[in-house]
Design an enzyme around this catalytic site. Structure first.
Site, PDB file in Angstrom:
ATOM      1  N   MET A  19       0.846  -1.193   0.000  1.00  0.00           N
ATOM      2  CA  MET A  19       0.000   0.000   0.000  1.00  0.00           C
ATOM      3  C   MET A  19       0.879   1.240   0.000  1.00  0.00           C
ATOM      4  O   MET A  19       1.719   1.422   0.890  1.00  0.00           O
ATOM      5  CB  MET A  19      -0.924   0.002   1.220  1.00  0.00           C
ATOM      6  CG  MET A  19      -1.955  -1.109   1.207  1.00  0.00           C
ATOM      7  SD  MET A  19      -2.990  -1.119   2.701  1.00  0.00           S
ATOM      8  CE  MET A  19      -1.849  -1.884   3.883  1.00  0.00           C
ATOM      9  N   CYS A 102      -2.952  -1.397  -9.443  1.00  0.00           N
ATOM     10  CA  CYS A 102      -3.180  -0.068  -8.872  1.00  0.00           C
ATOM     11  C   CYS A 102      -4.115   0.733  -9.765  1.00  0.00           C
ATOM     12  O   CYS A 102      -3.846   0.926 -10.959  1.00  0.00           O
ATOM     13  CB  CYS A 102      -1.864   0.675  -8.697  1.00  0.00           C
ATOM     14  SG  CYS A 102      -2.087   2.309  -7.946  1.00  0.00           S
ATOM     15  N   LYS A 141       0.232  -9.056  -8.819  1.00  0.00           N
ATOM     16  CA  LYS A 141      -1.029  -8.649  -8.203  1.00  0.00           C
ATOM     17  C   LYS A 141      -1.828  -7.872  -9.234  1.00  0.00           C
ATOM     18  O   LYS A 141      -1.309  -6.959  -9.885  1.00  0.00           O
ATOM     19  CB  LYS A 141      -0.801  -7.774  -6.970  1.00  0.00           C
ATOM     20  CG  LYS A 141      -2.087  -7.412  -6.236  1.00  0.00           C
ATOM     21  CD  LYS A 141      -1.798  -6.753  -4.891  1.00  0.00           C
ATOM     22  CE  LYS A 141      -3.100  -6.595  -4.085  1.00  0.00           C
ATOM     23  NZ  LYS A 141      -3.873  -5.422  -4.510  1.00  0.00           N
ATOM     24  N   HIS A 171      -7.299  -8.934  -6.692  1.00  0.00           N
ATOM     25  CA  HIS A 171      -8.228  -8.070  -5.964  1.00  0.00           C
ATOM     26  C   HIS A 171      -9.592  -8.171  -6.654  1.00  0.00           C
ATOM     27  O   HIS A 171      -9.680  -8.009  -7.870  1.00  0.00           O
ATOM     28  CB  HIS A 171      -7.734  -6.626  -5.963  1.00  0.00           C
ATOM     29  CG  HIS A 171      -8.624  -5.692  -5.197  1.00  0.00           C
ATOM     30  ND1 HIS A 171      -8.371  -5.349  -3.898  1.00  0.00           N
ATOM     31  CD2 HIS A 171      -9.767  -5.055  -5.537  1.00  0.00           C
ATOM     32  CE1 HIS A 171      -9.323  -4.518  -3.476  1.00  0.00           C
ATOM     33  NE2 HIS A 171     -10.178  -4.327  -4.454  1.00  0.00           N
ATOM     34  N   ASN A 204      -7.918 -11.116  -2.486  1.00  0.00           N
ATOM     35  CA  ASN A 204      -7.750  -9.823  -1.823  1.00  0.00           C
ATOM     36  C   ASN A 204      -9.020  -9.005  -2.017  1.00  0.00           C
ATOM     37  O   ASN A 204      -9.607  -9.022  -3.083  1.00  0.00           O
ATOM     38  CB  ASN A 204      -6.539  -9.098  -2.417  1.00  0.00           C
ATOM     39  CG  ASN A 204      -6.355  -7.680  -1.907  1.00  0.00           C
ATOM     40  OD1 ASN A 204      -6.212  -6.746  -2.686  1.00  0.00           O
ATOM     41  ND2 ASN A 204      -6.377  -7.488  -0.611  1.00  0.00           N
ATOM     42  N   GLY A 228      -5.234  -5.678   3.254  1.00  0.00           N
ATOM     43  CA  GLY A 228      -4.714  -4.334   3.066  1.00  0.00           C
ATOM     44  C   GLY A 228      -5.273  -3.365   4.080  1.00  0.00           C
ATOM     45  O   GLY A 228      -4.780  -3.253   5.208  1.00  0.00           O
ATOM     46  N   ARG A 229      -6.352  -2.682   3.702  1.00  0.00           N
ATOM     47  CA  ARG A 229      -6.863  -1.585   4.525  1.00  0.00           C
ATOM     48  C   ARG A 229      -7.245  -2.003   5.940  1.00  0.00           C
ATOM     49  O   ARG A 229      -7.113  -1.214   6.884  1.00  0.00           O
ATOM     50  CB  ARG A 229      -8.055  -0.935   3.809  1.00  0.00           C
ATOM     51  CG  ARG A 229      -7.663  -0.139   2.574  1.00  0.00           C
ATOM     52  CD  ARG A 229      -8.883   0.371   1.828  1.00  0.00           C
ATOM     53  NE  ARG A 229      -9.633  -0.718   1.197  1.00  0.00           N
ATOM     54  CZ  ARG A 229     -10.827  -0.586   0.639  1.00  0.00           C
ATOM     55  NH1 ARG A 229     -11.423   0.600   0.653  1.00  0.00           N
ATOM     56  NH2 ARG A 229     -11.429  -1.609   0.072  1.00  0.00           N
TER      57      ARG A 229
END
Length: 329
Positions: A19, A102, A141, A171, A204, A228-229
């Protein structure tokens, strides 16, 4: 046992997501202590690394206790990415990860990150160039696709496996979704069920509790989960999930004293690594998460984001601990 090439990660590894402006060494340190099995750096700009930009070079800093650790690269030029893979290999991470996920404009609108989901042939060529440029395992990713009309991650999984990647993290959103709406893991599960796929598949998106981790593990059959978050300000989530998967029971929530202790370690490392001024400033994004949901903590958080020195931060943290006296969060 889940393995990325020769790297053993345990039965069901939990990965810390790369991140930007978050996954620096101080943050990774508290997540490692919290139970993360594999961690990734912030994503490193290949163009910045070639220019020898300080910020990009600094992101290559890794420590022995972090292993296994992966360095994530992003870029839009194939030769530049290959050269950066060679540069990165020299600092001896355990693996190199390529960012094809991203969604932010500064990355995707420059032809990097999730933008490569619009040009699969280029993605394949870039990945192959990176694989050939390093002796390290290469992982990727990515996302489901650019938008709902181009959910092409099944093709991506097969083609990237065929040219040598050792694991794939997906993701469960498209680039257009950014981080909105619910993550859709159905395609992730479908890829895991594909008999052609032999590399580990990590899921994810939206895993924020032990219960959800167990549900998604069972429903989609992934080899592990990337978080992640949900780990920001709450590095305990890794051990909480591990304990729940093993025993079916939930660990006690961290006390206020626990939160203060880990926050203090985080900020002290931040100052050691970046210097006091920058270390204090960049920690400010974390305080709200460390003390989220605690009655009356807003006033303390407001003070934490204003003071300029480590001694003042530590005084406020001591005051928080004394005020709440280990009341469960």
């Amino acid at each position: 046992m889940t393995k990325i090439k020769d790297i053993e990660l345990g039965e069901f590894p939990l990965l810390l997501a790369p991140m930007e402006d978050v996954s620096d060494p101080p943050f990774r340190a508290v997540c490692k202590a919290g139970g993360a099995d594999l961690m990734y750096t912030e994503f490193v700009s290949s163009e910045g690394l070639i220019r020898d930009a300080f910020k990009s070079r600094q992101k290559l800093d890794i420590f022995e206790y972090e292993r296994p650790i992966g360095i994530q690269l992003f870029g839009s030029d194939i030769e530049t990415m290959a050269e950066c893979a060679r540069i990165t290999s020299a600092v001896s991470p355990d693996l190199i990860d390529i960012n094809y996920g991203c969604p932010v404009k500064q990355v995707a609108c420059r032809g990097a990150g999730a933008a490569l989901l619009q040009d699969i042939p280029k993605m394949v060529k870039m990945t192959e160039a990176v694989v050939k440029a390093t002796h390290l395992p290469v992982t990727v990713k990515t996302r489901l696709g650019w938008d709902d009309s181009t959910r092409n991650v099944e093709e991506v999984a097969e083609r990237l496996q065929d040219i040598g990647i050792e694991a794939l993290t997906i993701h469960g959103r498209t680039r257009v979704q950014m981080y909105k709406g619910d993550a859709d893991w159905n395609l992730i599960g479908k890829i895991k069920d594909n008999p052609r796929i032999r590399i580990p598949i990590f899921g994810n998106g939206d895993i924020d509790s032990p219960e959800k981790a167990l549900e998604y593990k069972n429903r989609y059959g992934v080899d592990g989960i990337m978080i992640g978050r949900a780990s920001i300000g709450y590095p305990w989530i890794f051990n909480e999930i591990k304990h729940f998967l093993k025993t079916g029971e939930k660990l006690e929530a961290p006390t206020i004293a626990d939160r203060v202790d880990v926050c203090r370690k985080h900020v002290e490392f931040s100052v050691r690594w970046k210097g006091e001024r920058l270390g204090i400033v960049e920690m400010r994004r974390h305080y709200a998460s460390y003390f989220k949901g605690i009655d009356g903590a807003k006033a303390f958080r407001n003070r934490l984001v204003q003071v300029p020195t480590l001694s003042e931060v530590e005084e406020i943290l001591q005051e928080i601990a004394a005020t709440y006296d280990a009341v469960p969060a």
